[in-house]
Scaffold this active site. Structure first.
Site, mmCIF file in Angstrom:
data_model
loop_
_atom_site.group_PDB
_atom_site.id
_atom_site.type_symbol
_atom_site.label_atom_id
_atom_site.label_comp_id
_atom_site.label_asym_id
_atom_site.label_seq_id
_atom_site.Cartn_x
_atom_site.Cartn_y
_atom_site.Cartn_z
ATOM 1 C CD GLU A 95 46.720 107.552 39.875
ATOM 2 O OE1 GLU A 95 45.871 107.724 40.682
ATOM 3 O OE2 GLU A 95 47.897 107.933 40.124
ATOM 4 C CG HIS A 133 45.151 107.824 43.943
ATOM 5 N ND1 HIS A 133 44.478 107.496 45.002
ATOM 6 C CD2 HIS A 133 46.674 108.030 43.730
ATOM 7 C CE1 HIS A 133 45.413 106.559 45.232
ATOM 8 N NE2 HIS A 133 46.319 106.129 44.134
#
Ligand code: AMO
Length: 436
Positions: free
Chosen positions: A224, A231
């Site tokens: 990502e 994250h």
């Protein structure tokens, strides 16, 4: 090299600092640890010595024959490593009511000028702390986080074993995507193209079809590109898979698992929770359909999302149901991966679990019927040929099965009320960070 201390002898005689509290006045102790602080007061020197169990004040008086502790305390730098041999003394002024009067002190390893603030309430910002994570780990609140995370890991394993599941190991290099085509780190595997594992999804399913209940603590890699506070590019998941089960069976396992983990942390990490200033509660559980969640959060003025919950919707659930694991089930099939069972009417056997305003887990009933799997792969632009052995595994006696994956770091950060997921990773990997 560096010190003339005999560590074999020392390990036989060592006292850990936390145990000093139980020792009587005059008992001889041998300690080793880090210099947290030193203070001078006329002809007295104070040194706060810290080991992994606690801290104690060491007090030396100038001019004691045959002992140069006083002089060493005058010049030793913070976070240097020292050995102290001395006697326990009751003292009203010392923190904890005990101090140690040294007979001998040795410098084991000298610390250079410190690049970050290592005091309890460090003023150094997180990115710089992470640049010097090895030193940041000298701090008590940071140590507390990782002691708690270690309990969470142990508790997960303990719960799963008592639940009759077998721990499994899966490959970390994979030949095709397991969570959809994007977010893959490519690797060179001889003459073939390979990827770092996005999850152990396909493998845990194949295993559950023979071993019934399986679990893993598994590292996943997600390419990502966005840097967020929730994250990581390398994360750890608690994975569970069970045969002869649907999503409701495994949601129940999950709720009992999280409750077990939190109870264990409350029991075993009372000291660490106090250091971080966290008061934990065993979470309740709540079950809602995606449609009901959408109605609810929209009625409160928050945006929900059609096939997936928006960050705003997750936050709203956290506000409405604090200290509660909210299971959002009957999830739109469009918002779930190819391996989740469709239920008709655009819905699926997939679910997410939201805790303290954030997703901690996704899971669901899996597809164990090859034709449905092929159809769902194609609908998502994936080629069934790349998943041949996985699809074939369901042709030779595959029971219906369900499972879930829970983020270790997400769970830890939410239990501890921390704002950035990097706080709970020893050496985090994000878009900008590959060292230390
Ligand atoms: P999913 O991709 O939703 O599902 O991941 C499951 C849980 O793992 C955590 N997680 C992450 N944590 C930090 N950084 C990331 N980049 C990250 N990605 C995931 C989250 C998330 O809820 N195979 C399925 C699970 C299953 O169905 O069994 C899966 O990986 O807490």
């Amino acid at each position: 090299m560096g010190s003339d201390l005999d560590f074999r002898e020392f390990n036989k005689n060592r006292t850990y600092i936390a145990d000093i509290l139980n020792l009587k006045d005059g008992v001889e102790v041998e300690l080793a640890g880090w210099v947290y602080d030193t203070r001078a007061l006329g002809k007295i020197r104070f040194l706060m010595l810290r080991d992994i169990t606690g801290a104690v004040q060491v007090t030396a008086v100038k001019g004691k024959a045959g002992d140069d502790s006083f002089d060493l305390m005058d010049r030793v730098s913070r976070e240097s490593v020292v050995y102290v041999k001395g006697k326990v003394k009751d003292s009203n002024q010392a923190p904890g009511g005990k101090e140690v009067v040294p007979d001998e002190m040795k410098l084991i390893s000298k610390a250079d000028d410190l690049p970050i603030d290592v005091s309890e309430y460090s003023k150094t910002e997180l990115p710089k702390r992470l640049d010097y994570r090895f030193l940041d780990l000298h701090r008590r609140p940071v140590q507390a986080i990782f002691k708690i995370e270690s309990t969470i890991l142990q508790a997960f394993r303990e719960f799963m074993v008592s639940n009759g599941a077998m721990e499994a190991q899966f490959p970390s290099i994979i030949g095709s995507s397991s969570e959809g085509g994007t977010e893959l780190f490519e690797a060179k595997y001889f003459e073939k193209k390979a990827f770092l594992s996005q999850s152990c999804q396909l493998y845990k399913q194949m295993l559950a079809c023979s071993m019934e209940k399986v679990f893993a603590v598994f590292t996943v890699w997600r390419a990502e590109k966005h840097n967020t506070v929730r994250h990581l590019n390398e994360a750890r998941q608690f994975d569970y898979e069970q045969a002869f089960a649907d999503e409701f069976v495994v949601m129940d396992v999950l709720s009992r698992c999280v409750q077990f983990i939190i109870k264990k942390v409350m029991k075993e990490n009372a000291k660490e929770l106090e250091i971080i200033g966290v008061k934990l509660r065993v979470p309740k559980t709540k079950y809602m359909t995606f449609a009901d969640v959408k109605n609810l959060v929209e009625s409160k003025g928050a945006h929900c999302g059609e096939d997936d919950l928006s960050t705003e919707a997750e936050k709203k659930l956290g506000e409405l149901f604090p200290d509660t694991i909210v299971f959002v089930h009957d999830w739109p099939i469009k918002g779930k991966p190819f391996y989740i069972m469709p239920k008709g009417d655009g819905l699926s056997g997939g679910f997410d679990a939201i805790y303290q305003g954030m997703e901690i887990t996704s899971g669901g009933q899996r597809v164990h019927i090859p034709e449905i799997l092929e159809k769902q792969l194609k609908e998502r632009g994936l080629d069934p040929a790349d998943f041949k052995s996985y699809i074939d595994s369901f042709r030779y006696g595959a029971p219906p099965h369900a499972g879930w994956g829970m983020g270790l770091e997400r769970l830890t950060m939410l239990i501890l009320g921390l704002q950035n997921i990097r706080e709970v990773v020893l050496f985090p990997r994000d878009k900008d960070r590959l060292t230390p």
